[in-house]
Write an enzyme that holds these catalytic residues in place. Structure first.
Site, PDB file in Angstrom:
ATOM      1  N   GLU A  23       0.862  -1.131   0.026  1.00  0.00           N
ATOM      2  CA  GLU A  23       0.098  -0.084  -0.055  1.00  0.00           C
ATOM      3  C   GLU A  23       0.884   1.278   0.172  1.00  0.00           C
ATOM      4  OE1 GLU A  23      -1.076   1.658   4.036  1.00  0.00           O
ATOM      5  OE2 GLU A  23      -1.790  -0.697   4.363  1.00  0.00           O
ATOM      6  N   LYS A  84      -6.130  10.369   1.318  1.00  0.00           N
ATOM      7  CA  LYS A  84      -6.080   9.013   1.654  1.00  0.00           C
ATOM      8  C   LYS A  84      -7.415   8.350   0.904  1.00  0.00           C
ATOM      9  CE  LYS A  84      -5.989   6.076   5.970  1.00  0.00           C
ATOM     10  NZ  LYS A  84      -6.435   6.575   7.505  1.00  0.00           N
ATOM     11  N   VAL A 104      -5.656  -0.169   2.900  1.00  0.00           N
ATOM     12  CA  VAL A 104      -5.749  -1.723   2.838  1.00  0.00           C
ATOM     13  C   VAL A 104      -6.786  -1.961   1.722  1.00  0.00           C
ATOM     14  CG1 VAL A 104      -6.737  -3.834   3.977  1.00  0.00           C
ATOM     15  CG2 VAL A 104      -5.001  -2.090   5.071  1.00  0.00           C
ATOM     16  N   ASP A 136     -18.367   3.532  13.735  1.00  0.00           N
ATOM     17  CA  ASP A 136     -17.229   3.647  12.753  1.00  0.00           C
ATOM     18  C   ASP A 136     -16.538   2.345  12.733  1.00  0.00           C
ATOM     19  OD1 ASP A 136     -14.744   4.425  11.973  1.00  0.00           O
ATOM     20  OD2 ASP A 136     -14.442   5.992  13.589  1.00  0.00           O
ATOM     21  N   ALA A 139     -13.719   0.136   6.429  1.00  0.00           N
ATOM     22  CA  ALA A 139     -14.132  -0.266   5.042  1.00  0.00           C
ATOM     23  C   ALA A 139     -13.156  -1.607   4.561  1.00  0.00           C
ATOM     24  CB  ALA A 139     -14.059   0.698   3.784  1.00  0.00           C
ATOM     25  N   ASP A 140     -11.888  -1.777   5.089  1.00  0.00           N
ATOM     26  CA  ASP A 140     -11.231  -2.807   5.156  1.00  0.00           C
ATOM     27  C   ASP A 140     -11.923  -4.229   5.317  1.00  0.00           C
ATOM     28  OD1 ASP A 140      -9.377  -0.808   4.861  1.00  0.00           O
ATOM     29  OD2 ASP A 140      -8.063  -1.461   6.624  1.00  0.00           O
ATOM     30  N   LYS A 157      -4.927  -3.093  13.954  1.00  0.00           N
ATOM     31  CA  LYS A 157      -4.098  -1.875  14.882  1.00  0.00           C
ATOM     32  C   LYS A 157      -4.661  -1.952  16.019  1.00  0.00           C
ATOM     33  CE  LYS A 157      -3.351   1.178  10.800  1.00  0.00           C
ATOM     34  NZ  LYS A 157      -3.846   0.390   9.540  1.00  0.00           N
TER      35      LYS A 157
END
Length: 303
Positions: A23, A84, A104, A136, A139-140, A157
């Site tokens: 990425e 982003k 990602v 929240d 979208a990964d 993460k």
């Protein structure tokens, strides 16, 4: 040309040479210049040294590039204001000829379009803490449920709600495989304490799982959780103190959406006097090695 695939990557795919996707968000949003460029080029070198071709993906002047050149990576690293780019952003970024750093999600999209199965990153996004009220969710996770790319990472993460992230992946049928570990990795820490369904003891076992998933026609990705090496791991009880402090500060400042992850990572890096940034770099290097081994094993199965 909708997507530009470098000649090197095209030739590798044509000649059954393993390719590993990378990425570009880690370059433009993950680290300061010149550390970001140095890290990106080192990751590419690790992949080459392990017998594969790297394909760093980014969007320049509205054109997605699969296999950025060193000059393009350098330019990416020192150009301010790069957007982003998640799935929802792609039509606008391309229409307006903007620059975009692939997350990602979008790295998976372009890797799949180019015919690349294995993608190496640091950590995936997931369900954010407090998502039961904020909704929240990265979208990964949706991308992993539908796009045919295997993502090698050091888990989700650590700033996220890891139990809910695992639940979400299970709901959408995404296999989460622990590389030589029965627990989910927690980015800065090698062990989240959360049990995974499957521990894989070799890159060959992981490649075989990918092979059979594709042969069965089961769309969607596979997530490989590869723990950070022990010597660079930051204990959960230590890093969580910094995460809680950074989350509190973020909420007080009203930071939301795609700005949350860069803010939190920078806050934690500052609080740990750079130790978390160093850990981030080392885990990406480790993922590059493991991802390369998986890609090589998969090529053997596909011949």
């Amino acid at each position: 040309m909708l997507v530009k695939v470098s000649k090197e990557v095209q030739e590798a795919i044509k000649n059954n040479i393993p390719v590993v996707a990378l990425e570009s968000t880690i370059i433009s949003h993950g680290m300061p210049y010149p550390k970001n460029v140095e890290t990106a080029l080192n990751v590419e070198k690790i992949i080459r040294d392990n017998g594969c071709v790297p394909a760093t993906i980014g969007i320049i002047d509205g054109t997605p590039i699969v296999g950025m050149s060193p000059d393009e990576i350098e330019l990416f690293g020192k150009t301010p204001g790069i957007l982003k780019a998640s799935r929802r952003d792609l039509p606008v970024i391309m229409a307006k000829k903007f620059w975009g750093a692939t997350t990602v999600t979008t790295t998976m999209i372009f890797a799949a379009m180019a015919g690349i199965e294995v993608f190496v990153t640091g950590g995936i996004g997931g369900v954010h803490r407090g998502a039961e009220t904020s909704f929240d969710i990265s979208a990964d996770l949706q991308e992993l449920s539908k796009t045919n790319v295997t993502v090698v990472c050091a888990g989700a993460k650590a700033i996220l709600d890891l139990p809910l992230t695992l639940e979400y992946l299970e709901t959408f049928g995404v296999p989460v495989l622990g590389y030589k570990s029965s627990n989910l990795a927690a980015f800065y820490s090698k062990d989240s304490g959360l049990k995974l369904d499957y521990e894989m003891n070799s890159s060959k076992e992981i490649a075989e799982a990918i092979y059979y998933k594709r042969k069965l026609g089961l769309d969607g990705g596979i997530l490989v959780s590869n723990p950070i090496p022990e010597e660079y791991s930051i204990p959960n009880e230590v890093i969580n103190v910094y995460i809680e402090k950074a989350l509190k500060e973020m909420n007080e400042l009203g930071i939301k959406g795609k700005d949350t992850t860069p803010f939190l990572l920078k806050s934690i890096a500052d609080a740990t006097e750079g130790k978390s940034l160093e850990a981030n770099i080392k885990l990406v290097y480790n993922n590059a090695k493991v991802g390369s081994e998986i890609a090589k094993e998969l090529i053997k199965l596909e011949k």
